[in-house]
Scaffold this motif. Structure first.
Motif, PDB file in Angstrom:
ATOM      1  N   ILE A   1      67.350  67.684 -89.128  1.00 48.48           N
ATOM      2  CA  ILE A   1      65.941  68.055 -89.311  1.00 48.48           C
ATOM      3  C   ILE A   1      65.681  69.411 -88.655  1.00 48.48           C
ATOM      4  N   PRO A   2      64.633  70.124 -89.113  1.00 50.83           N
ATOM      5  CA  PRO A   2      64.325  71.417 -88.500  1.00 50.83           C
ATOM      6  C   PRO A   2      64.078  71.266 -87.005  1.00 50.83           C
ATOM      7  N   PRO A   3      64.467  72.216 -86.168  1.00 52.34           N
ATOM      8  CA  PRO A   3      65.089  73.498 -86.529  1.00 52.34           C
ATOM      9  C   PRO A   3      66.608  73.457 -86.661  1.00 52.34           C
ATOM     10  N   ALA A   4      67.199  72.268 -86.601  1.00 50.89           N
ATOM     11  CA  ALA A   4      68.666  72.208 -86.688  1.00 50.89           C
ATOM     12  C   ALA A   4      69.169  72.364 -88.120  1.00 50.89           C
ATOM     13  N   SER A   5      68.289  72.222 -89.103  1.00 56.48           N
ATOM     14  CA  SER A   5      68.714  72.428 -90.486  1.00 56.48           C
ATOM     15  C   SER A   5      68.556  73.908 -90.839  1.00 56.48           C
ATOM     16  N   PRO A   6      69.305  74.371 -91.841  1.00 57.12           N
ATOM     17  CA  PRO A   6      69.355  75.817 -92.057  1.00 57.12           C
ATOM     18  C   PRO A   6      68.191  76.413 -92.857  1.00 57.12           C
ATOM     19  N   ASP A   7      67.341  75.611 -93.442  1.00 56.72           N
ATOM     20  CA  ASP A   7      66.335  76.223 -94.308  1.00 56.72           C
ATOM     21  C   ASP A   7      64.947  75.594 -94.187  1.00 56.72           C
ATOM     22  N   GLY A   8      64.698  74.893 -93.118  1.00 55.84           N
ATOM     23  CA  GLY A   8      63.368  74.334 -92.917  1.00 55.84           C
ATOM     24  C   GLY A   8      63.174  72.958 -93.537  1.00 55.84           C
ATOM     25  N   PHE A   9      64.127  72.520 -94.336  1.00 56.46           N
ATOM     26  CA  PHE A   9      64.034  71.178 -94.915  1.00 56.46           C
ATOM     27  C   PHE A   9      64.818  70.192 -94.045  1.00 56.46           C
ATOM     28  N   SER A  10      64.673  68.925 -94.382  1.00 54.91           N
ATOM     29  CA  SER A  10      65.435  67.892 -93.686  1.00 54.91           C
ATOM     30  C   SER A  10      66.542  67.377 -94.609  1.00 54.91           C
ATOM     31  N   TYR A  11      67.614  66.901 -93.998  1.00 59.01           N
ATOM     32  CA  TYR A  11      68.752  66.468 -94.803  1.00 59.01           C
ATOM     33  C   TYR A  11      69.349  65.166 -94.278  1.00 59.01           C
ATOM     34  N   LEU A  12      69.785  64.344 -95.215  1.00 56.30           N
ATOM     35  CA  LEU A  12      70.672  63.225 -94.910  1.00 56.30           C
ATOM     36  C   LEU A  12      72.055  63.703 -95.319  1.00 56.30           C
ATOM     37  N   ARG A  13      72.864  64.006 -94.333  1.00 56.11           N
ATOM     38  CA  ARG A  13      74.142  64.661 -94.601  1.00 56.11           C
ATOM     39  C   ARG A  13      75.271  63.632 -94.603  1.00 56.11           C
ATOM     40  N   CYS A  14      76.029  63.642 -95.694  1.00 54.39           N
ATOM     41  CA  CYS A  14      77.216  62.783 -95.764  1.00 54.39           C
ATOM     42  C   CYS A  14      78.445  63.674 -95.683  1.00 54.39           C
ATOM     43  N   SER A  15      79.455  63.235 -94.953  1.00 57.47           N
ATOM     44  CA  SER A  15      80.742  63.915 -95.040  1.00 57.47           C
ATOM     45  C   SER A  15      81.751  62.921 -95.600  1.00 57.47           C
ATOM     46  N   VAL A  16      82.440  63.371 -96.619  1.00 57.05           N
ATOM     47  CA  VAL A  16      83.368  62.503 -97.344  1.00 57.05           C
ATOM     48  C   VAL A  16      84.726  62.557 -96.662  1.00 57.05           C
ATOM     49  N   SER A  17      85.441  61.444 -96.732  1.00 56.21           N
ATOM     50  CA  SER A  17      86.795  61.366 -96.173  1.00 56.21           C
ATOM     51  C   SER A  17      87.772  60.955 -97.272  1.00 56.21           C
ATOM     52  N   ALA A  18      89.014  61.423 -97.111  1.00 54.34           N
ATOM     53  CA  ALA A  18      90.067  60.950 -98.015  1.00 54.34           C
ATOM     54  C   ALA A  18      90.280  59.452 -97.827  1.00 54.34           C
ATOM     55  N   ALA A  19      89.852  58.935 -96.680  1.00 51.27           N
ATOM     56  CA  ALA A  19      90.050  57.508 -96.390  1.00 51.27           C
ATOM     57  C   ALA A  19      88.939  56.629 -96.970  1.00 51.27           C
ATOM     58  N   HIS A  20      87.859  57.219 -97.483  1.00 50.77           N
ATOM     59  CA  HIS A  20      86.832  56.383 -98.126  1.00 50.77           C
ATOM     60  C   HIS A  20      87.432  55.713 -99.355  1.00 50.77           C
ATOM     61  N   THR A  21      87.197  54.419 -99.482  1.00 46.34           N
ATOM     62  CA  THR A  21      87.677  53.702-100.660  1.00 46.34           C
ATOM     63  C   THR A  21      86.647  53.844-101.774  1.00 46.34           C
ATOM     64  N   PRO A  22      87.078  53.615-103.027  1.00 49.34           N
ATOM     65  CA  PRO A  22      86.093  53.644-104.129  1.00 49.34           C
ATOM     66  C   PRO A  22      84.930  52.686-103.874  1.00 49.34           C
ATOM     67  N   VAL A  23      85.222  51.532-103.298  1.00 49.79           N
ATOM     68  CA  VAL A  23      84.145  50.563-103.017  1.00 49.79           C
ATOM     69  C   VAL A  23      83.161  51.136-101.997  1.00 49.79           C
ATOM     70  N   GLN A  24      83.681  51.798-100.986  1.00 46.42           N
ATOM     71  CA  GLN A  24      82.787  52.403 -99.983  1.00 46.42           C
ATOM     72  C   GLN A  24      81.926  53.495-100.597  1.00 46.42           C
ATOM     73  N   LEU A  25      82.521  54.311-101.453  1.00 45.91           N
ATOM     74  CA  LEU A  25      81.744  55.387-102.083  1.00 45.91           C
ATOM     75  C   LEU A  25      80.621  54.806-102.933  1.00 45.91           C
ATOM     76  N   GLU A  26      80.928  53.742-103.678  1.00 49.32           N
ATOM     77  CA  GLU A  26      79.877  53.115-104.490  1.00 49.32           C
ATOM     78  C   GLU A  26      78.821  52.481-103.574  1.00 49.32           C
ATOM     79  N   GLY A  27      79.255  51.990-102.423  1.00 45.20           N
ATOM     80  CA  GLY A  27      78.301  51.427-101.458  1.00 45.20           C
ATOM     81  C   GLY A  27      77.345  52.487-100.935  1.00 45.20           C
ATOM     82  N   ILE A  28      77.850  53.673-100.679  1.00 44.55           N
ATOM     83  CA  ILE A  28      76.987  54.766-100.208  1.00 44.55           C
ATOM     84  C   ILE A  28      75.979  55.126-101.309  1.00 44.55           C
ATOM     85  N   ILE A  29      76.478  55.277-102.523  1.00 42.52           N
ATOM     86  CA  ILE A  29      75.603  55.645-103.639  1.00 42.52           C
ATOM     87  C   ILE A  29      74.538  54.571-103.857  1.00 42.52           C
TER      88      ILE A  29
END
Lengths: 389, 90
Positions: A355-383
Motif C-alpha cells: 500500500i502507499p507509500p510503499a507501492s510505486p504508483d499510489g495504488f494498492s496491490y495484492l502481490r503474488c510471487s510465483v514459484s516453480a514449486a507451485h503445483t497446478p492445484v495450488q495455482l488454481e486455488g490462488i485463482i
C-alpha cells in the motif's frame, strides 16, 4: 520521553493495519510444510508471496549441503571477513558467482541490503552523481544517501527522462552512476536494459543493475534481465541477493572491473558486518549449482507465471504491465486492499499487501510471487480465491 | 511588481494545484487554498511517494534537477521555491 513520541505515528499505522483482521506485517507462519505451503493460524495456506521463485528452499541437495557445512565448519563465522578471515567456502562461492555471470570479479555480502549499501557507498562519494530509477528498491536509495553523492531520480523506465539528465550533467556524466533494476519487485515489470546500456555508453557513465528478483528467472542461463537483453557484459556492476531464487540469505556484486576487489578495503557495510554462516554459504552455493544444472526449473516457473497471470486476467483484475513471476493485482483503496488481503488469507492464500507509500504508483496491490514449486492445484486455488473476493 | 522569487513561488503553487487535480491518485484529499506556508505532507496528506512524484513534475517544469539531498529542509511551498530559486541562480 519526547524522544519516544515519534512512535505515535507508527502506532497509528499499526492500528489501521489491524482493522478487520490480521495485521499483514505481523503474520506468523506456524509451520512451513513446503516451499509453497505453510500453516497459518492452524490453516493450510498456499504461500503466494515468498519470492521463492525456483522453490529451492527444501531442495534435498541444498538442505544436505547446509547440514554438512554446519557439521564440518560450525554454526557461524563469529566475525567479519576483514577481521576473522574468510572461510574457503566464501571465496569459492565468489569465484563461482563470477564464473556464472562470465565476469572476472565477484564479491559476497551478508545480505542483499548490505550488498547495495556496501557497493554504493564504496563506488560513489560526495561530488559524484547517481541517476536512479524512481522505482528502485529502498536499499538502493539508502546506499545512495549513505554515500553522500548527489542523487537525481529519473522517471521509472523512461529513457527520455534518463537521457535528459545525462545531457544536463554534461562532462560530469563521466562521474555518474546510473542505477536501475532488472525486474522490479512490486509490479514485476522489467527495465529496458539494452537501451539504458546504449545511453550510459554514449554519455560515458557507469551502470549498476540490481537483479535481486531476476536472478534465476530471466536470461538464457538465469543470470537475469541484462543477460536476456544481451547486454550482461556491458553492465558495470550487477548486484543481487541469495534470499529469493537461491533460497537462502545474502547478497553479491559481480563486475568486469578489477576495482570490485578494492571495494573490500573501503566498504563499511562489508568491513563491519559478520560474514555469512557456513550453512548459508553452502546451501546458496548448491542452489547456484541447481540453478545452472536444471533449466527446467525456469521453464516450470514461467509456465506457472503464465497460468496465474492468465487466470487472474480472465477474472477482469487489473494486473501489472507484463507477464512475470510477480503478479500484482491493483486496487484503488487501501481499505479494500487490506480487506481483500485478509479474505485471501482466510481462504488459505498468503499474498503480499503493498500500500502507499510503499507501492510505486499510489495504488494498492495484492502481490503474488510465483514459484516453480507451485503445483497446478495450488495455482488454481490462488485463482479461485481471487475469484471469490 | 513581482520579484523573480514571487514568480517562482507562484509557479510552484500552480504546479501543486495542477498535480493535486490531475495526479489520479485515488486517495489524495482535495486541496484548499495553497499558500507559501502550505506543507505538502501535513496539509495535503501527500505521502512520500507523491511528494517525490510532484518534485519530478517541478523538475520538468522548471527544467532543473533537484538533488534529493537538498530536500531534507524543504517541506513547504516557500521552502521548495527557495530550492528552485537557488538552482536557477546557479
Amino acid at each position: 520521553m519526547a524522544l519516544l513520541e515519534k512512535f505515535a505515528s507508527a502506532a497509528a499505522i499499526r492500528d489501521k493495519l489491524g482493522v478487520g483482521g490480521q495485521d499483514p506485517t505481523q503474520v506468523v507462519i506456524d509451520q512451513i510444510v513446503s516451499p509453497t505451503e505453510g500453516l497459518v493460524g492452524g490453516r493450510h495456506t498456499i504461500l503466494a508471496g515468498t519470492n521463492n521463485y525456483l522453490g529451492l528452499t527444501f531442495d534435498p541437495a541444498c538442505v544436505a549441503a547446509g547440514k554438512r557445512a554446519i557439521e564440518e565448519q560450525g554454526t557461524g563465522t563469529t566475525g567479519s571477513r576483514m577481521a576473522n578471515g574468510s572461510f574457503a567456502t566464501h571465496a569459492a562461492l565468489e569465484r563461482d558467482l563470477a564464473d556464472f555471470f562470465q565476469l572476472p570479479y565477484g564479491m559476497v555480502f551478508s545480505t542483499g541490503y548490505a550488498a547495495n549499501l556496501g557497493t554504493l557507498t564504496a563506488l560513489v562519494k560526495p561530488g559524484d552523481t547517481v541517476l536512479l530509477d524512481a522505482d528502485c528498491h529502498a536499499s538502493l536509495y539508502d546506499g545512495c544517501q549513505m554515500s553522500g553523492a548527489n542523487i537525481f531520480r529519473f522517471r521509472h523506465n523512461d529513457l527520455a527522462s534518463l537521457e535528459k539528465r545525462l545531457q544536463r550533467l554534461g562532462d560530469m556524466a563521466e562521474n555518474c552512476l546510473v542505477i536501475t533494476e532488472g525486474m522490479f519487485s512490486v509490479l514485476g515489470d522489467t527495465a529496458p536494459l539494452a537501451k539504458i546500456v546504449e545511453l550510459k555508453n554514449r554519455y560515458g557513465a557507469l551502470l549498476l543493475v540490481d537483479e535481486a528478483h531476476s536472478l534465476g528467472v530471466y536470461g538464457e542461463s538465469g543470470c537475469g534481465v541484462a543477460q536476456a537483453e544481451g547486454v550482461l557484459g556491458e553492465v558495470d556492476f550487477v548486484v543481487g541477493t541469495f534470499s529469493k531464487s537461491l533460497g537462502a540469505m545474502g547478497g553479491f556484486c559481480v563486475s568486469p572491473h578489477p576495482e570490485l576487489d578494492l571495494i573490500r578495503y573501503v566498504s563499511r557495510p562489508f568491513i563491519f558486518t559478520a560474514s555469512s554462516s557456513p550453512s548459508i554459504i553452502a546451501s546458496t552455493h548448491e542452489a547456484l549449482r541447481q540453478l545452472r544444472a536444471r533449466p527446467e526449473l525456469r521453464e516450470t516457473l514461467w509456465r506457472n507465471a503464465n497460468r496465474l497471470y492468465e487466470g487472474l486476467q480472465t477474472l477482469g483484475l487489473h494486473l501489472g504491465p507484463e507477464v512475470s513471476p510477480v503478479v500484482a493485482v491493483r486496487l484503488n483503496k487501501k481499505e479494500d486492499a487490506l480487506s481483500s488481503w485478509n479474505r485471501l488469507l482466510e481462504a488459505g492464500v498468503y499474498t503480499n499487501l503493498m500500500i502507499p507509500p510503499a507501492s510505486p504508483d499510489g495504488f494498492s496491490y495484492l502481490r503474488c510471487s510465483v514459484s516453480a514449486a507451485h503445483t497446478p492445484v495450488q495455482l488454481e486455488g490462488i485463482i479461485s480465491a481471487f475469484a471469490h473476493l | 511588481m513581482n520579484t523573480r522569487f514571487d514568480e517562482i513561488e507562484n509557479k510552484v503553487k500552480a504546479l501543486l494545484a495542477s498535480y493535486l487535480e490531475s495526479s489520479g491518485h485515488p486517495e489524495l484529499e482535495k486541496h484548499g487554498e495553497i499558500t507559501g506556508a502550505t506543507n505538502l505532507a501535513s496539509d495535503f496528506t501527500l505521502d512520500s511517494f507523491q511528494v517525490m512524484e510532484f518534485l519530478m513534475e517541478m523538475e520538468e517544469s522548471f527544467d532543473i534537477m533537484i538533488d534529493m539531498n537538498n530536500l531534507s529542509n524543504a517541506h513547504t511551498v516557500n521552502e521548495l521555491a527557495k530550492v528552485v530559486d537557488s538552482l536557477l541562480e546557479s
